[in-house]
Design a protein around this motif. Structure first.
Motif, PDB file in Angstrom:
ATOM      1  N   ARG A 436      16.716 -18.021 -64.705  1.00 37.69           N
ATOM      2  CA  ARG A 436      16.255 -16.830 -64.981  1.00 37.69           C
ATOM      3  C   ARG A 436      14.821 -16.623 -64.555  1.00 37.69           C
ATOM      4  N   GLN A 446      14.178  -9.287 -60.490  1.00 41.53           N
ATOM      5  CA  GLN A 446      14.269  -9.003 -62.029  1.00 41.53           C
ATOM      6  C   GLN A 446      15.730  -9.374 -62.728  1.00 41.53           C
ATOM      7  N   CYS A 447      15.450 -11.043 -63.922  1.00 38.79           N
ATOM      8  CA  CYS A 447      17.094 -11.350 -64.688  1.00 38.79           C
ATOM      9  C   CYS A 447      16.774 -10.826 -66.015  1.00 38.79           C
ATOM     10  N   ASN A 448      15.837 -10.866 -66.771  1.00 34.93           N
ATOM     11  CA  ASN A 448      16.095 -10.586 -67.660  1.00 34.93           C
ATOM     12  C   ASN A 448      15.569  -9.111 -68.432  1.00 34.93           C
ATOM     13  N   PHE A 449      15.874  -9.047 -69.070  1.00 32.21           N
ATOM     14  CA  PHE A 449      15.836  -7.181 -69.847  1.00 32.21           C
ATOM     15  C   PHE A 449      15.895  -7.246 -71.096  1.00 32.21           C
ATOM     16  N   TYR A 458      18.348  -9.456 -72.741  1.00 33.75           N
ATOM     17  CA  TYR A 458      19.389  -9.417 -71.817  1.00 33.75           C
ATOM     18  C   TYR A 458      19.786  -9.717 -70.709  1.00 33.75           C
ATOM     19  N   ASP A 459      20.765 -10.314 -69.783  1.00 35.23           N
ATOM     20  CA  ASP A 459      20.803 -10.417 -68.556  1.00 35.23           C
ATOM     21  C   ASP A 459      21.081  -9.670 -67.412  1.00 35.23           C
ATOM     22  N   THR A 460      21.194  -8.177 -68.628  1.00 35.57           N
ATOM     23  CA  THR A 460      22.232  -7.032 -67.398  1.00 35.57           C
ATOM     24  C   THR A 460      21.553  -6.180 -67.674  1.00 35.57           C
ATOM     25  N   GLN A 461      21.347  -4.950 -67.310  1.00 34.59           N
ATOM     26  CA  GLN A 461      20.776  -3.466 -67.476  1.00 34.59           C
ATOM     27  C   GLN A 461      21.465  -3.149 -68.462  1.00 34.59           C
ATOM     28  N   GLU A 462      23.259  -3.210 -67.631  1.00 30.37           N
ATOM     29  CA  GLU A 462      23.897  -2.418 -68.680  1.00 30.37           C
ATOM     30  C   GLU A 462      23.822  -2.837 -69.935  1.00 30.37           C
ATOM     31  N   LYS A 463      24.220  -4.461 -70.829  1.00 35.39           N
ATOM     32  CA  LYS A 463      23.890  -4.903 -72.097  1.00 35.39           C
ATOM     33  C   LYS A 463      22.567  -4.024 -72.986  1.00 35.39           C
TER      34      LYS A 463
END
Length: 584
Positions: A436, A446-449, A458-463
């Protein structure tokens, strides 16, 4: 342009890489001429063992010059090993344990005679173990007589001197006490036993703690009567411990933590280890034997007739308890949900264990660095990072590690070759975090949120959005900033919440993240902190991590370095080769 002069490889000498056309060569599968030992076996013991699968590509010959030097080294090494074995057996024999010396003579009597001749240790050309043990007995008797020899003063029989207070017996008693008061109790007792056998010492010469109690004499006439002469007592049974029951210094076992001061306990404890080492427990199904019941049970569970099969999915389990827990998973029931996150489970004890991750209570504390952990398993794993013992060894190469996590990472990276490919280029990485960071740093995607409040990534914006709801709507007794749950209002009001600063720099070092910074403040400065640095808007996490290099620091003297080469050079000077192995 060829830089290496190895065009004849692998048809060269194994040790000096010289080709075999101009010199005589010897196969590594052969033996030394001076000792009965294979060259390949000796090289594996004293040098680096070749990795499995590469043996067919390495040279198989040794030149005449290198073999001569290697032979001298092997002979001298065997001589040192035999010298140290004799020294240890010699010490045991002087402490009334001749068994190691007898076993050594049975195994290597001819080599011992050669060693005695070279070191001028024995005047006999062909010494036997019985002669050496007999000499030990004579030396012990002679030395004991020299230590405890005391001249006896003949008492006078004059009654007038006794009435005037000049009793010769009292002078004789004072002489005995003055000359024997510096002797240990064990040696003094042996002197009394020896003299009593030869009728030279009376019972009055014994120390007060060893005298027999007698009835007091009532009449004055009895005092004036001469004491009747006692006949010498016949010699009793020999002493079980000639040198006393207790040792001068406590004895410690080199195989466990047992210590004792009793001579008898030493031999008994050694027999326990001998029984355990020679014990063999056979498997009831096959012919394999094991040294412990635990190993035998683990092996027995691999047999199909000892396994428990699940009738639903066909999974094989080791015992009835595992089968019962497995069958509960097939039951269709209502899942229990965590009220603080989206975790769900059908088992109440799983949910109870999960709730510990939300609480702020740390019940275990490290005695070395003061770090606090939530349970004993985390503390045990943490304590392995402080030790220098590399007890986790790889079964496929000679590498050893001090933690199980380091061994697992080594196995996945080196032997299993687990790689995560990049979707935008041909590169592959051994960790998802590294992948990442690469995508963000190189491809600007972007892969880190990260959470802007507590910095969890987290790895996704939803999480991240689900996580943000906890900050906006905290539960009862849950902090909306650090998301820790407290048992009561008093603990909630007094807890240490997150505070922010601009960087993680302290003591002229960039500590990279909040975990290392807070641990540094507690161990080095004695301050319990909970500092965080908010992410820079518009800058990706992978790009930000690139600006913070890994901290290269000496564990012993706490010095930081800019490059790994400087650290390696310092570790060689600071701790030697052992320190270099621990730091790498």
């Amino acid at each position: 342009m060829v830089m290496l002069n190895l065009e004849h490889f692998p048809d060269v000498c194994r040790l000096c890489f010289k080709p075999g056309s101009s010199r005589k060569m010897h196969s590594t599968d052969g033996s030394f001429g001076a000792i009965q030992l294979k060259i390949q076996t000796f090289l594996d013991e004293v040098t680096y063992r070749i990795t499995e699968g590469k043996e067919q590509y390495v040279p198989k010959m040794v030149c005449d010059t290198c073999l001569e030097q290697l032979t001298n080294f092997a002979v001298y090494r065997n001589k040192l090993i035999l010298t140290f074995r004799f020294m240890e057996a010699f010490i045991d024999a002087k402490h009334s344990n001749p068994k190691p010396l007898i076993n050594l003579f049975q195994d290597s009597q001819s080599e011992l005679n050669v060693l005695f001749k070279e070191l001028s240790l024995c005047s006999m050309p062909d010494a036997q173990v019985e002669d050496i043990l007999q000499e030990f007995k004579l030396d012990n008797i002679t030395n004991r007589e020299k230590v405890v020899k005391v001249e006896k003063i003949e008492p006078s029989e004059s009654e007038d001197d006794a009435m005037q207070g000049n009793d010769p017996d009292s002078d004789y008693q004072d002489g005995i006490e003055n000359e024997t008061k510096h002797l240990p109790e064990i040696v003094l007792t042996e002197w009394i036993e020896t003299k009593r056998e030869t009728s030279e010492v009376s019972e009055d010469d014994e120390p007060l703690s060893k005298r027999r109690k007698t009835k007091p004499k009532c009449s004055k006439t009895a005092k004036s009567r001469p004491a009747p002469k006692r006949e010498p007592k016949p010699p009793g049974r020999p002493r079980i411990h000639p040198f006393g029951k207790k040792l001068a210094e406590p004895w410690s076992c080199d195989k466990c933590k047992f210590t004792t001061k009793l001579r008898l306990s030493v031999d008994r404890h050694k027999e326990v280890h001998e029984r355990k080492e020679n014990r063999s427990i056979p498997c009831t199904i096959c012919e394999l034997t094991f040294k412990s019941k635990t190993e035998m049970r683990a092996h027995s569970s691999t047999h199909p007739e000892n396994q428990f099969m699940c009738e639903v999915c066909g999974t094989s389990l080791r015992n009835a308890h595992s089968l019962k827990a497995h069958m509960e998973r097939h039951k269709v029931g209502e899942k229990q949900k965590c009220e603080y996150c989206d975790y769900t489970t059908p088992f109440p004890h799983y949910l109870k264990a999960h709730m510990k991750s939300h609480t702020s209570e740390a019940i275990k504390r490290c005695e070395i660095c003061g770090a606090t952990l939530r349970n004993g398993s985390l503390l045990k794993r943490h304590m392995e990072t402080h030790g220098n013992e590399r007890k986790y060894h790889c079964d496929q190469c000679p590498a050893r590690f001090n933690t199980s996590n380091a061994l697992r990472s080594h196995r996945n990276c080196v032997h299993l070759v687990i790689r995560y490919p990049c979707e935008y280029c041909e590169k592959r990485f051994d960790q998802k975090l590294t992948l990442r960071d690469h995508v963000e740093r190189v491809h600007n995607i972007q892969c880190n949120f990260p959470c802007p409040i507590c910095l969890l990534t987290y790895d996704t914006q939803e999480k991240l959005d689900v996580h943000g709801q906890r900050h906006e709507n905290p539960k009862t007794l849950e902090c909306g900033v650090c998301l820790t749950i407290h048992p009561n209002q008093e603990a909630f009001d007094g807890h240490l919440c997150i505070t922010y600063r601009e960087d993680y720099t302290c003591c002229n070092k960039d500590l990279r993240n909040h975990a290392q910074y807070n641990r540094h403040m507690l161990t080095k400065h004695g301050l319990k902190t909970n500092f965080r640095v908010k992410p820079i808007p518009g800058v990706l996490v992978g790009q930000l991590r690139r600006t913070r290099k890994r901290l290269l620091q000496c564990r012993k003297c706490d010095i930081a370095f800019t490059t790994k080469a400087q650290k390696v050079q310092h570790m060689i000077e600071c701790n030697g080769l052992a320190g270099l192995q621990q730091s790498c």
